[in-house]
Design a protein around this motif. Structure first.
Motif, PDB file in Angstrom:
ATOM      1  N   LYS A  83       9.361   1.218  -2.936  1.00 48.64           N
ATOM      2  CA  LYS A  83       8.735   2.418  -2.358  1.00 48.64           C
ATOM      3  C   LYS A  83       7.414   2.720  -3.055  1.00 48.64           C
ATOM      4  O   LYS A  83       6.394   3.015  -2.402  1.00 48.64           O
ATOM      5  CB  LYS A  83       9.679   3.617  -2.478  1.00 48.64           C
ATOM      6  CG  LYS A  83       9.135   4.878  -1.801  1.00 48.64           C
ATOM      7  CD  LYS A  83      10.102   6.040  -1.930  1.00 48.64           C
ATOM      8  CE  LYS A  83       9.586   7.261  -1.157  1.00 48.64           C
ATOM      9  NZ  LYS A  83       8.227   7.667  -1.537  1.00 48.64           N
ATOM     10  N   PHE A  86       4.737   0.046  -1.885  1.00 48.83           N
ATOM     11  CA  PHE A  86       4.195   0.247  -0.539  1.00 48.83           C
ATOM     12  C   PHE A  86       3.402   1.550  -0.430  1.00 48.83           C
ATOM     13  O   PHE A  86       2.391   1.600   0.273  1.00 48.83           O
ATOM     14  CB  PHE A  86       5.320   0.197   0.499  1.00 48.83           C
ATOM     15  CG  PHE A  86       5.881  -1.180   0.723  1.00 48.83           C
ATOM     16  CD1 PHE A  86       5.075  -2.187   1.234  1.00 48.83           C
ATOM     17  CD2 PHE A  86       7.195  -1.487   0.394  1.00 48.83           C
ATOM     18  CE1 PHE A  86       5.571  -3.469   1.430  1.00 48.83           C
ATOM     19  CE2 PHE A  86       7.700  -2.763   0.579  1.00 48.83           C
ATOM     20  CZ  PHE A  86       6.884  -3.760   1.096  1.00 48.83           C
ATOM     21  N   TYR A  90      -0.448   1.678   0.917  1.00 50.18           N
ATOM     22  CA  TYR A  90      -0.897   2.552   2.010  1.00 50.18           C
ATOM     23  C   TYR A  90      -2.011   3.494   1.529  1.00 50.18           C
ATOM     24  O   TYR A  90      -2.935   3.808   2.285  1.00 50.18           O
ATOM     25  CB  TYR A  90       0.268   3.362   2.571  1.00 50.18           C
ATOM     26  CG  TYR A  90       1.146   2.591   3.523  1.00 50.18           C
ATOM     27  CD1 TYR A  90       0.617   2.050   4.698  1.00 50.18           C
ATOM     28  CD2 TYR A  90       2.504   2.395   3.261  1.00 50.18           C
ATOM     29  CE1 TYR A  90       1.418   1.330   5.577  1.00 50.18           C
ATOM     30  CE2 TYR A  90       3.315   1.682   4.143  1.00 50.18           C
ATOM     31  CZ  TYR A  90       2.758   1.150   5.291  1.00 50.18           C
ATOM     32  OH  TYR A  90       3.546   0.425   6.169  1.00 50.18           O
ATOM     33  N   LYS A 113       2.387  -3.123   6.961  1.00 50.16           N
ATOM     34  CA  LYS A 113       3.574  -2.897   7.805  1.00 50.16           C
ATOM     35  C   LYS A 113       4.356  -4.187   8.006  1.00 50.16           C
ATOM     36  O   LYS A 113       5.591  -4.191   8.010  1.00 50.16           O
ATOM     37  CB  LYS A 113       3.153  -2.324   9.152  1.00 50.16           C
ATOM     38  CG  LYS A 113       2.729  -0.867   9.090  1.00 50.16           C
ATOM     39  CD  LYS A 113       2.275  -0.360  10.451  1.00 50.16           C
ATOM     40  CE  LYS A 113       1.832   1.104  10.358  1.00 50.16           C
ATOM     41  NZ  LYS A 113       1.321   1.617  11.646  1.00 50.16           N
ATOM     42  N   GLU A 116       6.125  -4.849   4.751  1.00 50.19           N
ATOM     43  CA  GLU A 116       7.219  -3.884   4.602  1.00 50.19           C
ATOM     44  C   GLU A 116       8.382  -4.245   5.520  1.00 50.19           C
ATOM     45  O   GLU A 116       9.554  -4.071   5.159  1.00 50.19           O
ATOM     46  CB  GLU A 116       6.708  -2.480   4.914  1.00 50.19           C
ATOM     47  CG  GLU A 116       7.673  -1.369   4.553  1.00 50.19           C
ATOM     48  CD  GLU A 116       7.071   0.004   4.752  1.00 50.19           C
ATOM     49  OE1 GLU A 116       7.559   0.954   4.120  1.00 50.19           O
ATOM     50  OE2 GLU A 116       6.118   0.135   5.550  1.00 50.19           O
ATOM     51  N   TYR A 119      10.381  -6.926   3.906  1.00 48.18           N
ATOM     52  CA  TYR A 119      11.221  -6.347   2.848  1.00 48.18           C
ATOM     53  C   TYR A 119      12.473  -5.691   3.430  1.00 48.18           C
ATOM     54  O   TYR A 119      13.587  -5.940   2.979  1.00 48.18           O
ATOM     55  CB  TYR A 119      10.419  -5.322   2.043  1.00 48.18           C
ATOM     56  CG  TYR A 119      11.294  -4.434   1.189  1.00 48.18           C
ATOM     57  CD1 TYR A 119      11.846  -4.898   0.002  1.00 48.18           C
ATOM     58  CD2 TYR A 119      11.625  -3.138   1.608  1.00 48.18           C
ATOM     59  CE1 TYR A 119      12.685  -4.097  -0.766  1.00 48.18           C
ATOM     60  CE2 TYR A 119      12.460  -2.332   0.851  1.00 48.18           C
ATOM     61  CZ  TYR A 119      12.994  -2.827  -0.337  1.00 48.18           C
ATOM     62  OH  TYR A 119      13.833  -2.042  -1.075  1.00 48.18           O
ATOM     63  N   LYS A 120      12.287  -4.859   4.453  1.00 41.48           N
ATOM     64  CA  LYS A 120      13.421  -4.103   5.018  1.00 41.48           C
ATOM     65  C   LYS A 120      14.455  -5.024   5.663  1.00 41.48           C
ATOM     66  O   LYS A 120      15.655  -4.815   5.509  1.00 41.48           O
ATOM     67  CB  LYS A 120      12.915  -3.091   6.039  1.00 41.48           C
ATOM     68  CG  LYS A 120      12.186  -1.906   5.405  1.00 41.48           C
ATOM     69  CD  LYS A 120      11.677  -0.944   6.466  1.00 41.48           C
ATOM     70  CE  LYS A 120      10.997   0.261   5.830  1.00 41.48           C
ATOM     71  NZ  LYS A 120      10.456   1.197   6.851  1.00 41.48           N
TER      72      LYS A 120
END
Length: 420
Positions: A83, A86, A90, A113, A116, A119-120
Motif C-alpha cells: 500500500k 503504490f 500514485y 494500475k 497494482e 499484485y492484487k
C-alpha cells in the motif's frame, strides 16, 4: 548566568563567563531539543570543533531514527508495504499529471494500475500477506507460487515476483538489510522467453482490415492500418500527433517510450491517403487518435478493436493458447516482412527501432513450418533438375509444339550430329 551568543556555525553557541568561555550545541533527540556543553575554551574548544561534535551527534541521531524506522518497517506486513509503495507511485504520477507522456520521468497512472493489478491478482489471496515482512521466509513464498502454477505461466509468475521485488526495493531505501524473500532466480529465464509465437497471416490481415472498414469506425480502421504498416508499439501509435506526420516526405515521427527517443518511419500510399482523411479537420497539435477530445490521446486501444480481434481470431482458443491482441500487430509486421517478403533482418530491426538486431532475432522471428516446406520444395526442384539429361529436357520442351514422335526423334538425331 551569562547569555548565550550565536556563533558563525548553525546551532553552535557560546557563553562568555568571567574566567572562561563555554561552547554549547543544540540538536533534537526524538523530537525534543537537547542542549549540550561541547567544551571550554581553556581546554582548547572552539566554535568549529563544537560544530564538528554537533555533526557527530546529528548523524548518530539519524542512525537511531533509521534504526527505529527499520524496526517499524520490519514489523509491517507485506500488504502494508505494498500500500505504501503504490501510494507513493500514485503521488509521483500526480505530480506529473500536467506533463506530456513522452516527457514523463516517473511511471504513469496507467502503468501503476497495471502493476497494482498484477499484485492484487497474484498476491491478493496470499494468507501470509498480513504477516510481518521480517517473518516471511522464501520457502513460504515458493509454496504460494507452487499453488498458482496451474493457473499462471512462468512469465506471469516472473512478473508477479518483479512487482514484489519492487515493493521490497522501495522499502529497502531505508532498510538495506531487510529480509527479501522474493529474490528467486528460478523464474529469471522466463523474461528471456517472452517472445510472442502468434502473428497474423496476410490473409488474416486482409480479413481484419475488411471487417474494420465495413463494420467499425473509420478511426479504428486507420489505427489498425497504421499499426500494421509501421510496426510501431501501441503507445507510440496512440500518442501520434498531426504535427508528427510529414505528408510531403511521406514520413511519421514516432516516439519510442521504451528507448526514450523519437524515430522516423516511412508511410505507404494507402496509409497516407487514410491518414490525410483522418486528420483533415484537426489542428497540428491535436492527437490523431482520440475519443471525444482531440487534445487528449487514447490511453489504450479502443475495446471495440479487441472485441473484433476476439471475434475473428480468439473465439476458439483455449486458456493456454496465446491470444491475438493489439501488440500482435507489431509482431505481424515483423514476421511478414521477414518470412514472407524476405526483407533482411537488419532492415526490419531498423523499422522496429530496436537498439540491437539480436532483439529482432530473439523475440520477433517465429518459425513457420509451412513456409519452410515451400522453401524446401523450391530447393528440391532446383537440385533435382540437375539429374535430368539434356536429351530429356529437349524432348520435354518439343512436346509443347504438338509435334509427332517421328519428327521429335529426327530433331534429336540432328542435334546429336551437330553436337559431334
Amino acid at each position: 548566568m551569562a547569555k548565550l551568543e550565536k556563533t558563525r556555525y548553525p546551532s553552535v553557541y557560546k557563553r562568555v563567563g568571567i574566567n572562561d568561555t563555554s561552547f554549547i550545541i543544540k540538536y533534537k533527540i526524538a523530537g525534543k531539543l537537547n542542549e549540550e556543553v561541547a567544551g571550554k575554551e581553556s581546554d582548547g574548544m572552539t566554535a568549529k570543533k563544537a560544530s564538528e561534535i554537533l555533526d557527530v551527534r546529528k548523524n548518530h541521531n539519524l542512525d537511531k531514527k533509521v534504526e527505529v524506522a527499520n524496526s517499524v518497517k520490519a514489523k509491517k506486513s507485506f500488504q502494508n508495504l505494498a500500500k505504501s509503495y503504490f501510494d507513493n507511485l500514485y503521488l509521483e504520477a500526480n505530480e506529473e499529471s500536467e506533463v506530456e507522456d513522452r516527457e514523463k520521468k516517473k511511471k504513469t497512472s496507467k502503468n501503476i494500475k497495471r502493476e497494482e493489478s498484477v499484485y492484487k491478482k497474484f498476491w491478493g489471496d496470499w494468507n501470509l500477506k498480513m504477516l510481518p515482512i521480517a517473518k516471511i521466509r522464501q520457502e513460504q513464498v515458493l509454496k504460494h507460487i507452487n499453488s498458482k502454477k496451474s493457473a499462471y505461466s512462468d512469465k506471469s509468475i516472473y512478473n508477479a515476483l518483479t512487482v514484489a521485488k519492487s515493493i521490497m526495493k522501495h522499502t529497502a531505501k531505508e532498510h538495506s538489510d531487510l529480509n527479501n524473500p522474493f529474490m528467486i532466480d528460478e523464474y529469471k529465464k522466463a523474461k528471456k522467453n517472452n517472445n510472442r509465437k502468434e502473428y497474423l497471416t496476410q490473409s488474416q490481415c486482409s480479413m481484419l482490415l475488411n471487417h474494420l472498414r465495413d463494420c467499425s469506425t473509420f478511426k479504428n480502421y486507420v489505427l489498425v492500418l497504421t499499426s500494421l504498416m509501421t510496426g510501431a508499439r501501441p503507445n507510440s501509435v496512440l500518442t501520434l500527433k498531426v504535427e508528427d506526420i510529414d505528408f510531403r516526405k511521406n514520413e511519421i515521427k514516432f516516439y519510442d517510450y521504451k528507448r526514450k527517443m523519437p524515430y522516423y518511419s516511412k508511410i505507404t500510399k494507402e496509409l497516407t491517403l487514410n491518414l490525410k482523411k483522418q486528420v483533415e479537420d484537426l489542428k497540428r497539435q491535436n492527437y490523431v487518435f482520440f475519443n471525444d477530445d482531440p487534445s487528449v490521446a487514447y490511453s489504450s486501444y479502443p475495446s471495440s478493436i479487441q472485441t473484433v480481434l476476439d471475434k475473428l481470431f480468439n473465439a476458439e482458443k483455449n486458456e493456454d493458447e496465446e491470444r491475438i491482441v493489439p501488440y500482435t500487430l507489431r509482431h505481424t509486421f515483423a514476421n511478414l516482412l521477414l518470412q514472407v517478403h524476405k526483407v533482411p533482418v537488419f532492415e526490419v530491426s531498423q523499422l522496429l527501432n530496436h537498439a540491437n538486431i539480436s532483439t529482432t532475432i530473439d523475440h520477433y522471428i517465429t518459425f513457420n513450418h509451412d513456409l519452410v516446406v515451400k522453401d524446401l520444395n523450391h530447393f528440391e526442384n532446383a537440385i533435382t533438375q540437375n539429374h535430368v539429361t539434356a536429351e530429356e529436357l529437349l524432348i520435354d520442351n518439343l512436346k509443347d509444339f504438338d509435334l509427332d514422335d517421328d519428327v521429335i526423334l529426327k530433331i534429336i538425331d540432328r542435334v546429336k550430329k551437330l553436337a559431334i
